[in-house]
Design a protein around this motif. Structure first.
Motif, PDB file in Angstrom:
ATOM      1  N   ASP A   8     -40.242  15.068  64.222  1.00 26.36           N
ATOM      2  CA  ASP A   8     -41.013  16.255  64.636  1.00 26.36           C
ATOM      3  C   ASP A   8     -41.384  16.071  66.108  1.00 26.36           C
ATOM      4  N   TRP A  52     -42.284  18.025  68.588  1.00 20.68           N
ATOM      5  CA  TRP A  52     -43.433  18.673  69.205  1.00 20.68           C
ATOM      6  C   TRP A  52     -44.751  18.041  68.764  1.00 20.68           C
ATOM      7  N   ALA A  57     -49.715  22.606  60.951  1.00 20.02           N
ATOM      8  CA  ALA A  57     -48.372  23.113  61.215  1.00 20.02           C
ATOM      9  C   ALA A  57     -47.665  23.488  59.917  1.00 20.02           C
ATOM     10  N   ASP A  58     -47.896  22.706  58.855  1.00 24.22           N
ATOM     11  CA  ASP A  58     -47.323  23.056  57.549  1.00 24.22           C
ATOM     12  C   ASP A  58     -47.881  24.388  57.056  1.00 24.22           C
ATOM     13  N   LEU A  60     -49.155  26.864  58.917  1.00 22.55           N
ATOM     14  CA  LEU A  60     -48.819  27.982  59.796  1.00 22.55           C
ATOM     15  C   LEU A  60     -47.319  28.263  59.874  1.00 22.55           C
ATOM     16  N   PHE A  61     -46.515  27.204  59.868  1.00 21.55           N
ATOM     17  CA  PHE A  61     -45.083  27.372  60.125  1.00 21.55           C
ATOM     18  C   PHE A  61     -44.183  26.984  58.951  1.00 21.55           C
ATOM     19  N   GLY A  62     -44.758  26.406  57.891  1.00 25.29           N
ATOM     20  CA  GLY A  62     -43.949  26.014  56.741  1.00 25.29           C
ATOM     21  C   GLY A  62     -43.238  24.693  56.972  1.00 25.29           C
ATOM     22  N   ILE A  86     -40.346  21.815  57.885  1.00 25.98           N
ATOM     23  CA  ILE A  86     -39.567  21.530  59.073  1.00 25.98           C
ATOM     24  C   ILE A  86     -38.192  21.029  58.657  1.00 25.98           C
TER      25      ILE A  86
END
Length: 479
Positions: free
Chosen positions: A163, A165, A204-205, A207-209, A211
């Motif tokens: 990851d 970022w 992040a999980d 908000l964005f699901g 990876i």
């Protein structure tokens, strides 16, 4: 024995120091002990994670080994033994080998611990000067540097791609925290970065699901999978109270004992040199802070750390070393009481007996480890440069410039030397051997033409020392 555990209670004025054989009232002593746990916590957990070892076992044995260290040094050297970073690069090389597993890792480190213990016994009887003669700062700095910089591919190939970022933001946070936060908070920047990155990954999980990237399990093959950054499956399966067991497989601890492989043992032995340099520096720092002569305890400190590492590894745990973080706490508080360290050790043992707590730490996302290790590994390497600077190593002298150069490149670049079909020296092991052999091969043997080499490779010294032997001028072995 009763005298050893009899601390004189004091109530000093603000700014007044508390000696190793003194203590504050027990309430304050317990608070300081807890502070020591927080100080060592981040690194003591991070390094087992990146070595693939059980962090719960690491925290428990950090407490056990700290008590062992204090007993061996007769409570004269207040220090905490946390997980050592000196073997991380060697462990990465063992893991990359087709036959390398946790049993091979702990077996190799166990032997290294016994070697360090033997060195400590030798130093105790021969005096600390023997360290300076065999391993002057020019050599120890080079070995520490190649150990740290050899880890760069581990960050680039395993942690960062999981990851990128999250890794970048975590690294930015850690750098800022270590430099910009006040006092004690800057000393626990690793721990704070771990918490920050953990929470950031969880958000992040949400908000964005998931990876799509490699995981720790697929890093070797490069296979990318859809996965959550934070998975607590192992946390749910872990017991609240129980014994740690030594190795992680898919987040679940399984028992293992050490096994031994000569190639892997040779890979980790250079870490002993780093531990000698680290322990020696820490004992001298404590001596300076406490205004006491601790040279008579130098050998005992080395032996205690070596045998503590062997003890921990025998049960599948992580290698140990004295911790600068805790020395920093002493410097800030001026409380050098060994009673606080016994309290910290007991707290660490109790934390190690909570497998669910260890599982939470083991669930740290790979991207977070990428951000932390990209800074930590670089710091390990730069400690080598720090050793050079603090000891005035002169790179205008060709003995230092040329004597160390080949080993550094061999160690950092992964150069290998093959013997037959089944044995090879490579990376850190080969680099360390080359550094030591090349340096001592030419040290004190320069010819009249060596000035040409110096001028060709660096700026000429405007005030050359005609009596230079190739080492720094403050090296006690040369005085």
């Amino acid at each position: 024995m009763s005298t050893m555990f009899s601390w004189r209670e004091v109530n000093p004025a603000p700014g007044e120091p508390v000696a190793p054989d003194e203590r504050l009232p027990w309430g304050k002593t317990i608070g300081l002990g807890a502070q020591h746990v927080v100080a060592m916590f981040g690194a003591t957990f991070v390094f087992p994670l990146v070595m693939g070892l059980d962090p719960n076992l690491a925290i428990m044995f950090s407490g056990i080994c700290t008590i062992l260290f204090l007993l061996v040094t007769s409570n004269r050297v207040p220090s905490y033994l946390g997980t050592s970073a000196s073997f991380v690069a060697s462990v990465a090389a063992i893991r990359a080998h087709s036959n390398g597993d946790s049993a091979q890792v702990t077996g190799a480190i166990l032997v290294a611990g016994l070697v360090l213990g033997a060195v400590g016994i030798l130093v105790h009887f021969a005096g600390s000067g023997v360290i300076h003669k065999v391993l002057p700062p020019a050599v120890t700095g080079a070995v520490v540097m190649l150990i740290g910089f050899n880890l760069a591919p581990v960050v680039a190939g395993i942690y960062w791609p999981q990851d990128q970022w999250i890794a970048l933001v975590t690294a930015v946070f850690m750098v800022c925290a270590a430099v910009m936060l006040p006092g004690f908070w800057s000393r626990i920047a690793v721990f704070l970065a771990l918490i920050f990155g953990y929470v950031l990954s969880w958000l992040a999980d949400l908000l964005f699901g998931t990876i799509h990237s490699i995981t720790g399990a697929t890093a070797a093959t490069g296979e990318k999978l859809d996965h959550d950054r934070v998975s607590w499956a192992g946390v749910k399966a872990a017991d609240l109270i129980g014994l740690p067991s030594g190795k992680l497989t898919d987040g679940v601890s399984v028992v293992h004992g050490p096994s031994f492989n000569l190639t892997f043992i040779l890979l980790v032995l250079p870490g002993v040199i780093a531990l000698i340099a680290e322990n020696t520096g820490h004992v001298k720092a404590v001596a300076e802070m406490t205004k006491t002569d601790l040279d008579p305890y130098m050998g005992k400190a080395l032996a205690a750390d070596g045998f503590a590492t062997a003890l921990s590894s025998a049960f599948g745990g992580s290698p140990t070393t004295t911790y600068a973080e805790n020395i920093g706490v002493m410097g800030a508080t001026k409380v050098y009481s060994t009673a606080a360290y016994y309290v910290a050790a007991v707290v660490a043992i109790l934390l190690g007996l909570c497998p669910k707590f260890g599982a939470i730490v083991s669930a740290t996302p790979g991207g977070v480890l990428g951000g932390i290790t990209v800074v930590l590994y670089g710091m390990i390497g730069l400690v080598g440069a720090k050793i050079w600077v603090e000891n005035g190593v002169d790179f205008g002298d060709p003995v230092n410039m040329v004597g160390l150069a080949g080993g550094l490149i061999a160690g950092i670049g992964g150069v290998s030397l093959t013997f037959g079909d089944n044995f090879e020296l490579s990376g850190i092991a080969l680099g360390t051997i080359m550094v030591i052999v090349f340096f001592h091969l030419v040290n004190g043997r320069g010819s009249a033409t060596s000035g040409y080499t110096t001028q060709a490779l660096s700026h000429p010294d405007p005030d050359p020392d005609p009596g230079s032997t190739g080492t720094h001028r403050s090296d006690p072995s040369q005085e």
